[in-house]
Design a protein around this motif. Structure first.
Motif, PDB file in Angstrom:
ATOM      1  N   TYR A 190       0.815  -1.218   0.000  1.00 20.03           N
ATOM      2  CA  TYR A 190       0.000   0.000   0.000  1.00 20.03           C
ATOM      3  C   TYR A 190       0.850   1.270   0.000  1.00 20.03           C
ATOM      4  O   TYR A 190       0.681   2.149   0.851  1.00 20.03           O
ATOM      5  CB  TYR A 190      -0.953   0.007   1.204  1.00 20.03           C
ATOM      6  N   LEU A 191       1.761   1.333  -0.930  1.00 21.68           N
ATOM      7  CA  LEU A 191       2.607   2.515  -1.013  1.00 21.68           C
ATOM      8  C   LEU A 191       1.853   3.631  -1.741  1.00 21.68           C
ATOM      9  O   LEU A 191       1.283   3.416  -2.803  1.00 21.68           O
ATOM     10  CB  LEU A 191       3.897   2.189  -1.766  1.00 21.68           C
ATOM     11  N   GLU A 192       1.846   4.771  -1.127  1.00 25.40           N
ATOM     12  CA  GLU A 192       1.122   5.898  -1.707  1.00 25.40           C
ATOM     13  C   GLU A 192       2.022   6.645  -2.678  1.00 25.40           C
ATOM     14  O   GLU A 192       3.196   6.875  -2.391  1.00 25.40           O
ATOM     15  CB  GLU A 192       0.671   6.848  -0.590  1.00 25.40           C
TER      16      GLU A 192
ATOM     17  N   VAL B 153       3.407   5.775  -5.257  1.00 27.90           N
ATOM     18  CA  VAL B 153       4.506   5.006  -5.831  1.00 27.90           C
ATOM     19  C   VAL B 153       3.921   4.029  -6.849  1.00 27.90           C
ATOM     20  O   VAL B 153       2.986   3.285  -6.526  1.00 27.90           O
ATOM     21  CB  VAL B 153       5.272   4.206  -4.738  1.00 27.90           C
TER      22      VAL B 153
ATOM     23  N   PHE C 105      14.891  -0.501   2.228  1.00 29.03           N
ATOM     24  CA  PHE C 105      14.702  -0.017   3.597  1.00 29.03           C
ATOM     25  C   PHE C 105      15.539   1.236   3.838  1.00 29.03           C
ATOM     26  O   PHE C 105      16.512   1.483   3.134  1.00 29.03           O
ATOM     27  CB  PHE C 105      15.071  -1.111   4.603  1.00 29.03           C
ATOM     28  N   GLY C 106      15.155   1.973   4.869  1.00 28.43           N
ATOM     29  CA  GLY C 106      15.915   3.167   5.222  1.00 28.43           C
ATOM     30  C   GLY C 106      15.728   4.272   4.203  1.00 28.43           C
ATOM     31  O   GLY C 106      14.597   4.655   3.896  1.00 28.43           O
ATOM     32  N   GLU C 107      16.819   4.733   3.631  1.00 34.29           N
ATOM     33  CA  GLU C 107      16.751   5.934   2.798  1.00 34.29           C
ATOM     34  C   GLU C 107      16.180   5.703   1.398  1.00 34.29           C
ATOM     35  O   GLU C 107      15.911   6.644   0.675  1.00 34.29           O
ATOM     36  CB  GLU C 107      18.154   6.540   2.665  1.00 34.29           C
TER      37      GLU C 107
ATOM     38  N   LEU D  36      13.355   3.178  -0.452  1.00 35.02           N
ATOM     39  CA  LEU D  36      11.895   3.165  -0.529  1.00 35.02           C
ATOM     40  C   LEU D  36      11.272   3.465   0.836  1.00 35.02           C
ATOM     41  O   LEU D  36      10.097   3.818   0.930  1.00 35.02           O
ATOM     42  CB  LEU D  36      11.443   1.784  -1.035  1.00 35.02           C
ATOM     43  N   GLY D  37      12.056   3.359   1.884  1.00 36.38           N
ATOM     44  CA  GLY D  37      11.575   3.731   3.217  1.00 36.38           C
ATOM     45  C   GLY D  37      10.713   2.686   3.885  1.00 36.38           C
ATOM     46  O   GLY D  37       9.850   3.014   4.703  1.00 36.38           O
ATOM     47  N   LEU D  38      10.919   1.436   3.538  1.00 39.41           N
ATOM     48  CA  LEU D  38      10.144   0.393   4.213  1.00 39.41           C
ATOM     49  C   LEU D  38      10.638   0.216   5.646  1.00 39.41           C
ATOM     50  O   LEU D  38      11.758   0.571   5.976  1.00 39.41           O
ATOM     51  CB  LEU D  38      10.277  -0.939   3.446  1.00 39.41           C
ATOM     52  N   ASP D  39       9.780  -0.343   6.498  1.00 45.28           N
ATOM     53  CA  ASP D  39      10.165  -0.558   7.894  1.00 45.28           C
ATOM     54  C   ASP D  39      10.103  -2.047   8.254  1.00 45.28           C
ATOM     55  O   ASP D  39       9.885  -2.900   7.392  1.00 45.28           O
ATOM     56  CB  ASP D  39       9.297   0.293   8.836  1.00 45.28           C
TER      57      ASP D  39
ATOM     58  N   ASP E 173       7.126  -3.960   7.213  1.00 45.72           N
ATOM     59  CA  ASP E 173       7.149  -4.228   5.770  1.00 45.72           C
ATOM     60  C   ASP E 173       8.055  -5.411   5.452  1.00 45.72           C
ATOM     61  O   ASP E 173       7.827  -6.140   4.490  1.00 45.72           O
ATOM     62  CB  ASP E 173       7.639  -2.991   5.011  1.00 45.72           C
TER      63      ASP E 173
ATOM     64  N   GLU F 255       6.041  -8.336   5.781  1.00 44.97           N
ATOM     65  CA  GLU F 255       5.139  -8.378   4.621  1.00 44.97           C
ATOM     66  C   GLU F 255       5.882  -8.867   3.383  1.00 44.97           C
ATOM     67  O   GLU F 255       5.362  -9.659   2.592  1.00 44.97           O
ATOM     68  CB  GLU F 255       4.567  -6.980   4.382  1.00 44.97           C
TER      69      GLU F 255
ATOM     70  N   ASP G 126      11.210   7.931   6.740  1.00 43.28           N
ATOM     71  CA  ASP G 126      11.148   7.623   5.322  1.00 43.28           C
ATOM     72  C   ASP G 126       9.893   6.877   4.937  1.00 43.28           C
ATOM     73  O   ASP G 126       9.677   6.563   3.780  1.00 43.28           O
ATOM     74  CB  ASP G 126      12.366   6.791   4.925  1.00 43.28           C
TER      75      ASP G 126
ATOM     76  N   ASN H 204       5.847   8.060   2.523  1.00 43.01           N
ATOM     77  CA  ASN H 204       5.154   7.834   1.273  1.00 43.01           C
ATOM     78  C   ASN H 204       4.121   6.722   1.366  1.00 43.01           C
ATOM     79  O   ASN H 204       3.501   6.365   0.390  1.00 43.01           O
ATOM     80  CB  ASN H 204       6.156   7.516   0.151  1.00 43.01           C
TER      81      ASN H 204
END
Lengths: 87, 416
Positions: free
Chosen positions: A19-21, A23, A35-37, A39-42, A45, A48, B41, B44
């Protein structure tokens, strides 16, 4: 399954199931850090993503060390899946 | 006593709690819906909940809510003294020096002050009483809380060193856990820093392996129940933590379970295998917050224990909900993990019922359905259910809440 097919399937699954907004699949490049800088997943994620990889490709990511390696970037993940499918 | 399905019991049972098993959705309690993503981050992401709180507030929450350590207040030698005292003189005698230690802590403002966050919310009359009376009342509450905590820690050591401990899950709790494990999706046991939680987790026997998501400070000197056994493996073996009533893969298996002293231990990862039970501590400070290992364990049908009342530094979802009449911050990853793995969740709290005796009760159980979109929206109702259950526990057992970090400490709340 070729690497390109894996990559396309991965992009589609990531956009739809995480559910990336704002993108789209086109925004995702092979060398994009997940991850991190990048796509910024955590960490959630990451779980997932483990589920996605198992569901769509039947490949298990067994632990955090394996996940750290496989989830370095989209391209690395595609290669990881390709290797597992070939093996 | 709480029941297995989260319905209310006792005089405090008028809260909004409505948890159910088997995926039936029932009115979750009110929540603020201001869940936030800790990762900058992550902005988005669709509906991460970030927009509900200004950045400064989110930052303040992040800084304060994770500002804790698992390190013990007491030094190495004090621990060793008590371990030796326990071994030589037993539990009752060890409570004599313990009494003086607790009195000392209660009289030291910097230590006694750690209970303030909780006590002022659990006993709001403390803020209304005249100064001298409030001080005396606060002193009494602080002593009772710290004495209770000290006894729990002493008895945890006694369980590991002497094998003297009885953990008895109530029949409803046993039945519920058996039922939930029967789904074959693993089980998330969501607990809190209440009662004899560590002894209970180590003492209860279930069929599948128990994984505990818990950080360990490299400098930790107080030992887990099974670490006592591991540290002492060369001494007498067969120390036991007795669990009255246990669950095997076939269901309730009866009474009296023995442990195995021959385990190995390390601060980063502790694993204990014995015929009936195995433990593994998963470090949430490791890769991906330990959640990859945690989800693998659940998919393997194992049990995962998570403390639902404390934010880990790596926690990716923080949720704000009412607790004891004030907004508090709770971790949300457990609920998302439940949604992703389809593992049912049981909210289980332990209660010290006497010397070296504890009881576990299931305060709520629920499934978390997978929902598209906002992470915070999916998880927040369940954080509300948890907070509501914890509040009921605190009203029943006011001196058995041992989370001395202020979960109410959020930006803008100078009082916290």
């Amino acid at each position: 399954m070729t690497r390109d097919v894996i990559l396309d399937k991965l992009k589609k699954a990531i956009v739809e199931e995480l559910y990336l907004e704002d993108v789209t699949e086109e925004d995702l490049s092979e060398d994009m850090v997940l991850f991190g800088e990048g796509l910024g997943l955590d960490s959630i994620d990451a779980v997932e993503l483990v589920v996605i990889v198992e569901k769509h490709f039947g490949v298990a990511v067994k632990n955090a060390d394996e996940a750290k390696t496989a989830f370095a970037s989209l391209g690395v993940l595609a290669s990881f899946i390709e290797e597992r499918l070939a093996g | 006593m709480p029941d297995a399905t989260g319905s209310q019991r006792g005089p405090e049972g008028a809260g909004p709690q409505h948890a159910v098993a088997d995926g039936r959705e029932v009115d979750p309690p009110q929540h603020t819906g201001t869940g936030e993503q800790s990762h900058p981050d992550s902005a988005n992401r669709s509906g991460s909940g970030d927009s509900a709180q200004p950045d400064a507030q989110a930052k303040g929450q992040q800084q304060s809510a994770t500002d804790w350590s698992s390190r013990s207040l007491a030094g190495k030698w004090r621990h060793r003294f008590f371990y030796l005292f326990l071994r030589v003189f037993g539990v009752k005698a060890a409570k004599i020096p313990l009494f003086f230690v607790v009195c000392g802590y209660v009289l030291v403002p910097s230590v006694a002050g750690r209970a303030t966050h909780y006590l002022e919310r659990r006993f709001p009359e403390l803020l209304e009483q005249p100064c001298l009376r409030a001080r005396l009342t606060r002193l009494r509450h602080t002593f009772r809380l710290y004495w209770s905590f000290a006894c729990v820690l002493l008895e945890r050591a006694a369980a590991g060193i002497l094998g003297r401990c009885s953990v008895a899950p109530d029949p409803d709790c046993l039945a519920k856990i058996t039922e939930l494990l029967g789904k074959g999706k693993g089980l998330i046991i969501l607990s809190a820093h209440v009662g004899a939680w560590q002894t209970a987790l180590a003492g209860l026997r279930f069929g599948p392996r128990v994984n505990i998501l818990q950080p360990r400070d490299g400098q930790d000197i107080d030992l887990h129940v099974f670490e006592h056994a591991g540290a002492d493996a060369t001494a007498e073996s067969g120390r036991t933590v007795e669990a009255v009533g246990s669950i095997s893969s076939g269901g309730i298996a009866g009474t009296g379970i023995t442990g195995d002293a021959a385990s190995t231990a390390s601060t980063a990862s502790v694993e204990k295998d014995c015929p009936e039970q195995a433990y593994r501590i998963i470090d949430p400070l490791g890769g991906f917050g330990g959640l990859v290992e945690a989800s693998a364990a659940l998919r393997n049908g194992e049990i995962l224990c998570i403390m639902g009342d404390r934010l880990m530094p790596a926690e990716s979802l923080r949720l704000q909900t009412e607790f004891l009449g004030h907004p508090a911050v709770f971790p949300g990853s457990a609920y998302l993990l439940a949604a992703m793995t389809e593992a049912p969740v049981a909210v289980v709290f332990s209660r010290r019922t006497g010397e070296c005796r504890a009881e576990c009760s299931c305060y709520a159980s629920f499934d978390v359905p997978r929902k598209a979109g906002k992470k915070a929206d999916s998880a927040a109702p369940y954080a509300g259910i948890f907070a509501s259950a914890l509040e009921r526990y605190c009203k029943l057992e006011p001196y058995q809440f041992f989370n001395f970090h202020s979960i109410w400490k959020i930006e803008g709340d100078n009082d916290a």
